[in-house]
Motif scaffolding. Structure first.
Motif, PDB file in Angstrom:
ATOM      1  N   GLY A  50       0.762  -1.380   0.192  1.00 12.50           N
ATOM      2  CA  GLY A  50       0.126   0.002   0.005  1.00 12.50           C
ATOM      3  C   GLY A  50       0.795   1.360  -0.077  1.00 12.50           C
ATOM      4  N   ARG A  51       2.057   1.160   0.017  1.00 12.77           N
ATOM      5  CA  ARG A  51       2.972   2.227  -0.181  1.00 12.77           C
ATOM      6  C   ARG A  51       4.228   2.200  -0.629  1.00 12.77           C
ATOM      7  NH1 ARG A  51       2.605   0.870   6.232  1.00 12.77           N
ATOM      8  NH2 ARG A  51       1.036  -0.235   5.021  1.00 12.77           N
ATOM      9  N   GLY A  52       5.005   3.312  -1.131  1.00 13.66           N
ATOM     10  CA  GLY A  52       6.200   3.221  -1.988  1.00 13.66           C
ATOM     11  C   GLY A  52       5.823   2.372  -3.123  1.00 13.66           C
ATOM     12  N   VAL A  53       7.050   1.261  -3.486  1.00  7.81           N
ATOM     13  CA  VAL A  53       7.094   0.752  -4.562  1.00  7.81           C
ATOM     14  C   VAL A  53       5.546  -0.369  -4.960  1.00  7.81           C
ATOM     15  CG1 VAL A  53       9.348   0.803  -5.004  1.00  7.81           C
ATOM     16  CG2 VAL A  53       8.441  -1.001  -3.778  1.00  7.81           C
ATOM     17  N   ARG A  54       4.885  -0.333  -3.525  1.00  7.44           N
ATOM     18  CA  ARG A  54       3.982  -1.465  -3.612  1.00  7.44           C
ATOM     19  C   ARG A  54       2.593  -0.493  -3.389  1.00  7.44           C
ATOM     20  NH1 ARG A  54       6.955  -5.920  -0.619  1.00  7.44           N
ATOM     21  NH2 ARG A  54       6.743  -7.587  -2.436  1.00  7.44           N
ATOM     22  N   HIS A  55       2.648   0.799  -3.817  1.00  9.92           N
ATOM     23  CA  HIS A  55       1.652   1.585  -3.364  1.00  9.92           C
ATOM     24  C   HIS A  55       0.244   1.130  -4.136  1.00  9.92           C
ATOM     25  CE1 HIS A  55       2.704   3.022  -7.537  1.00  9.92           C
ATOM     26  NE2 HIS A  55       1.481   3.409  -7.743  1.00  9.92           N
ATOM     27  N   ALA A  56       0.307   0.341  -5.170  1.00  5.62           N
ATOM     28  CA  ALA A  56      -1.003  -0.333  -5.876  1.00  5.62           C
ATOM     29  C   ALA A  56      -1.454  -1.557  -5.302  1.00  5.62           C
ATOM     30  CB  ALA A  56      -0.742  -0.462  -7.294  1.00  5.62           C
ATOM     31  N   MET A  57      -0.787  -1.867  -4.368  1.00  9.23           N
ATOM     32  CA  MET A  57      -1.134  -3.142  -3.667  1.00  9.23           C
ATOM     33  C   MET A  57      -2.076  -2.786  -2.446  1.00  9.23           C
ATOM     34  SD  MET A  57       1.390  -6.098  -1.992  1.00  9.23           S
ATOM     35  CE  MET A  57       0.900  -7.870  -1.588  1.00  9.23           C
ATOM     36  N   ARG A  58      -2.989  -3.728  -2.349  1.00 11.74           N
ATOM     37  CA  ARG A  58      -3.781  -3.565  -1.382  1.00 11.74           C
ATOM     38  C   ARG A  58      -3.390  -4.131   0.244  1.00 11.74           C
ATOM     39  NH1 ARG A  58      -7.098  -7.363   1.340  1.00 11.74           N
ATOM     40  NH2 ARG A  58      -6.689  -8.970  -0.043  1.00 11.74           N
ATOM     41  N   ALA A  59      -3.409  -3.057   0.994  1.00 10.21           N
ATOM     42  CA  ALA A  59      -3.268  -3.254   1.998  1.00 10.21           C
ATOM     43  C   ALA A  59      -3.352  -4.627   3.045  1.00 10.21           C
ATOM     44  CB  ALA A  59      -3.765  -2.088   3.295  1.00 10.21           C
ATOM     45  N   LEU A  60      -2.463  -5.151   3.659  1.00 12.97           N
ATOM     46  CA  LEU A  60      -2.659  -6.584   4.340  1.00 12.97           C
ATOM     47  C   LEU A  60      -2.585  -6.414   5.854  1.00 12.97           C
ATOM     48  CD1 LEU A  60       0.056  -8.710   2.477  1.00 12.97           C
ATOM     49  CD2 LEU A  60      -2.411  -8.672   2.145  1.00 12.97           C
ATOM     50  N   HIS A  61      -3.723  -7.066   6.198  1.00 13.79           N
ATOM     51  CA  HIS A  61      -3.875  -7.020   7.739  1.00 13.79           C
ATOM     52  C   HIS A  61      -3.692  -8.283   8.579  1.00 13.79           C
ATOM     53  CE1 HIS A  61      -8.121  -7.766   7.261  1.00 13.79           C
ATOM     54  NE2 HIS A  61      -8.118  -6.741   6.216  1.00 13.79           N
ATOM     55  N   ALA A  62      -3.227  -9.288   8.034  1.00 13.17           N
ATOM     56  CA  ALA A  62      -3.276 -10.540   8.300  1.00 13.17           C
ATOM     57  C   ALA A  62      -1.580 -11.111   8.290  1.00 13.17           C
ATOM     58  CB  ALA A  62      -3.970 -11.686   7.343  1.00 13.17           C
ATOM     59  N   TRP A  63      -1.367 -11.586   9.433  1.00 15.18           N
ATOM     60  CA  TRP A  63       0.210 -11.891   9.525  1.00 15.18           C
ATOM     61  C   TRP A  63       0.478 -12.909   8.485  1.00 15.18           C
ATOM     62  CZ3 TRP A  63       3.734  -9.766  12.532  1.00 15.18           C
ATOM     63  CH2 TRP A  63       3.215  -8.779  13.335  1.00 15.18           C
ATOM     64  N   PRO A  64      -0.129 -14.161   8.306  1.00 18.85           N
ATOM     65  CA  PRO A  64       0.537 -15.190   7.433  1.00 18.85           C
ATOM     66  C   PRO A  64       0.832 -14.575   6.026  1.00 18.85           C
ATOM     67  CG  PRO A  64      -1.269 -16.224   8.509  1.00 18.85           C
ATOM     68  CD  PRO A  64      -1.295 -14.683   8.899  1.00 18.85           C
ATOM     69  N   ALA A  65      -0.150 -13.578   5.375  1.00 18.82           N
ATOM     70  CA  ALA A  65      -0.049 -13.333   4.166  1.00 18.82           C
ATOM     71  C   ALA A  65       1.179 -12.215   4.065  1.00 18.82           C
ATOM     72  CB  ALA A  65      -1.140 -12.290   3.558  1.00 18.82           C
ATOM     73  N   LEU A  66       1.294 -11.398   5.018  1.00 17.34           N
ATOM     74  CA  LEU A  66       2.472 -10.417   5.051  1.00 17.34           C
ATOM     75  C   LEU A  66       3.659 -11.152   5.462  1.00 17.34           C
ATOM     76  CD1 LEU A  66       3.604  -7.322   5.219  1.00 17.34           C
ATOM     77  CD2 LEU A  66       3.258  -7.552   7.844  1.00 17.34           C
ATOM     78  N   LEU A  67       3.803 -12.038   6.051  1.00 18.56           N
ATOM     79  CA  LEU A  67       5.164 -12.870   6.205  1.00 18.56           C
ATOM     80  C   LEU A  67       5.577 -13.520   5.031  1.00 18.56           C
ATOM     81  CD1 LEU A  67       4.788 -14.204   9.993  1.00 18.56           C
ATOM     82  CD2 LEU A  67       6.128 -12.495   9.298  1.00 18.56           C
ATOM     83  N   ASP A  68       4.662 -14.010   4.260  1.00 18.49           N
ATOM     84  CA  ASP A  68       4.797 -14.794   2.905  1.00 18.49           C
ATOM     85  C   ASP A  68       5.672 -13.744   2.168  1.00 18.49           C
ATOM     86  OD1 ASP A  68       4.065 -17.315   4.008  1.00 18.49           O
ATOM     87  OD2 ASP A  68       2.010 -16.897   2.917  1.00 18.49           O
ATOM     88  N   LEU A  69       4.991 -12.652   2.022  1.00 15.82           N
ATOM     89  CA  LEU A  69       5.410 -11.638   1.119  1.00 15.82           C
ATOM     90  C   LEU A  69       6.891 -11.130   1.444  1.00 15.82           C
ATOM     91  CD1 LEU A  69       4.373  -9.471  -1.076  1.00 15.82           C
ATOM     92  CD2 LEU A  69       3.857  -7.999   0.797  1.00 15.82           C
ATOM     93  N   LEU A  70       6.988 -10.614   2.680  1.00 18.51           N
ATOM     94  CA  LEU A  70       8.471 -10.586   3.162  1.00 18.51           C
ATOM     95  C   LEU A  70       9.393 -11.470   3.039  1.00 18.51           C
ATOM     96  CD1 LEU A  70       7.610  -8.313   6.382  1.00 18.51           C
ATOM     97  CD2 LEU A  70       7.920  -7.516   4.046  1.00 18.51           C
ATOM     98  N   GLY A  94       9.431  -7.653  12.718  1.00 18.44           N
ATOM     99  CA  GLY A  94      10.888  -8.161  12.534  1.00 18.44           C
ATOM    100  C   GLY A  94      10.975  -9.351  13.402  1.00 18.44           C
ATOM    101  N   PHE A  95      10.362  -9.513  14.628  1.00 12.22           N
ATOM    102  CA  PHE A  95      10.329 -10.635  15.564  1.00 12.22           C
ATOM    103  C   PHE A  95       9.852 -11.786  14.815  1.00 12.22           C
ATOM    104  CE2 PHE A  95       8.120 -12.796  19.114  1.00 12.22           C
ATOM    105  CZ  PHE A  95       9.320 -13.509  19.482  1.00 12.22           C
ATOM    106  N   GLU A  96       8.520 -11.534  14.213  1.00 13.74           N
ATOM    107  CA  GLU A  96       7.877 -12.658  13.637  1.00 13.74           C
ATOM    108  C   GLU A  96       8.698 -13.180  12.471  1.00 13.74           C
ATOM    109  OE1 GLU A  96       5.415 -14.454  14.706  1.00 13.74           O
ATOM    110  OE2 GLU A  96       5.830 -13.770  16.641  1.00 13.74           O
ATOM    111  N   PHE A  97       9.244 -12.002  11.667  1.00 11.52           N
ATOM    112  CA  PHE A  97      10.032 -12.508  10.540  1.00 11.52           C
ATOM    113  C   PHE A  97      11.431 -13.318  10.715  1.00 11.52           C
ATOM    114  CE2 PHE A  97      13.070 -10.272   7.387  1.00 11.52           C
ATOM    115  CZ  PHE A  97      12.561 -10.902   6.477  1.00 11.52           C
TER     116      PHE A  97
END
Length: 262
Positions: A50-70, A94-97
């Motif tokens: 949802g920001r920067g180079v991913r400004h067009a991407m829908r915001a994520l508010h679920a941990w599994p999806a975000l961690l998969d991305l990172l 960062g801790f969960e990452f």
């Protein structure tokens, strides 16, 4: 698609430092860091949806999806030594990452830096941020001193940032602590003496020591929650010093960056 710095994975005599921003922030939080870091530290800011180079991407508010991305972003760099630093929400991510990398790749980070963030075991769930009245949400943002009043009053700007800002708050509020073996890396913990929520109870930061078997150090900065912006040089200096204590770097050909306990 993974968005990382254009360079390839760090060489044997470089340390990759993954950096994660606070809620509502982007990789731009760290744009001035690389020029202030020694040559052996290679900064790789991780990009939030949802920001920067991913400004067009829908915001994520679920941990599994975000961690998969990172994790996809980080994969090219995991062949060499790496460290993780995050501020506020970025510290919790960062801790969960770090645990996700351990679970999927079998390696720990060589160092973890957490800044302006309650220890995971001290957090309480708050599940109203996605749907609470806008006035209530903005009052919380104001209380953190993280956004100028002129931006909070700018309707066009707030329409743009509120979706991913609410998503970030929900991500933190929905966090569920899990008991796992501690990490095996040195840890640096930073906190602001004027941070109204965190500084009121010393164990909010001290409890981070339970999350690692490595060396632990904690430092206070005379500032509020967003000292990463107001006291940038002090933060960078503490990060460099901590990494230097945790590692021995040799510029001689063939020598790698080696981890040592403080």
């Amino acid at each position: 698609m993974a968005y990382c710095a254009p360079r390839s994975a760090a060489s044997a005599n470089e340390l990759t430092l993954f950096c994660l921003p606070y809620a509502g922030g982007s990789a731009a939080v760290y744009r001035e860091w690389q020029q202030r870091l020694p040559a052996w530290i290679k900064l790789v800011p991780l990009h939030m949806p949802g920001r920067g180079v991913r400004h067009a991407m829908r915001a994520l508010h679920a941990w599994p999806a975000l961690l998969d991305l990172l994790l996809a972003d980080a994969a090219p760099y995991l062949g060499g030594p790496f460290a993780i630093f995050g501020h506020s929400m970025g510290a919790l991510i960062g801790f969960e990452f770090a645990h996700a990398i351990r679970e999927r790749h079998g390696v720990d980070p060589a160092w973890l830096g957490v800044s302006a963030c309650k220890a995971p075991g001290r957090r309480q769930r708050e599940l109203h941020w996605l749907n609470c009245p806008e006035s209530e949400f903005l009052d919380e943002v104001r209380s953190l001193n993280g956004m100028p009043e002129e931006l909070l009053a700018n309707r066009e700007f707030m329409d743009l940032v509120l979706p991913f800002l609410r998503a970030d708050f929900h991500l933190c509020g929905s966090y569920a602590y899990r008991q796992r073996p501690p990490l095996d890396c040195p840890m640096l913990v930073l906190g602001g003496t004027q941070d109204r929520e965190i500084a009121r109870e010393p164990d909010n930061l001290a409890a981070w020591s339970r999350e690692t078997r490595g060396a632990f150090e904690q430092h206070a900065i005379d500032a509020d929650h967003f000292f990463i912006n107001t006291h940038r040089d002090a933060v960078i200096g503490l990060v460099i010093s901590s990494l230097a204590r945790a590692f021995q770097f040799s510029g001689q050909s063939g020598n790698a960056l080696a981890c040592s306990r403080v």
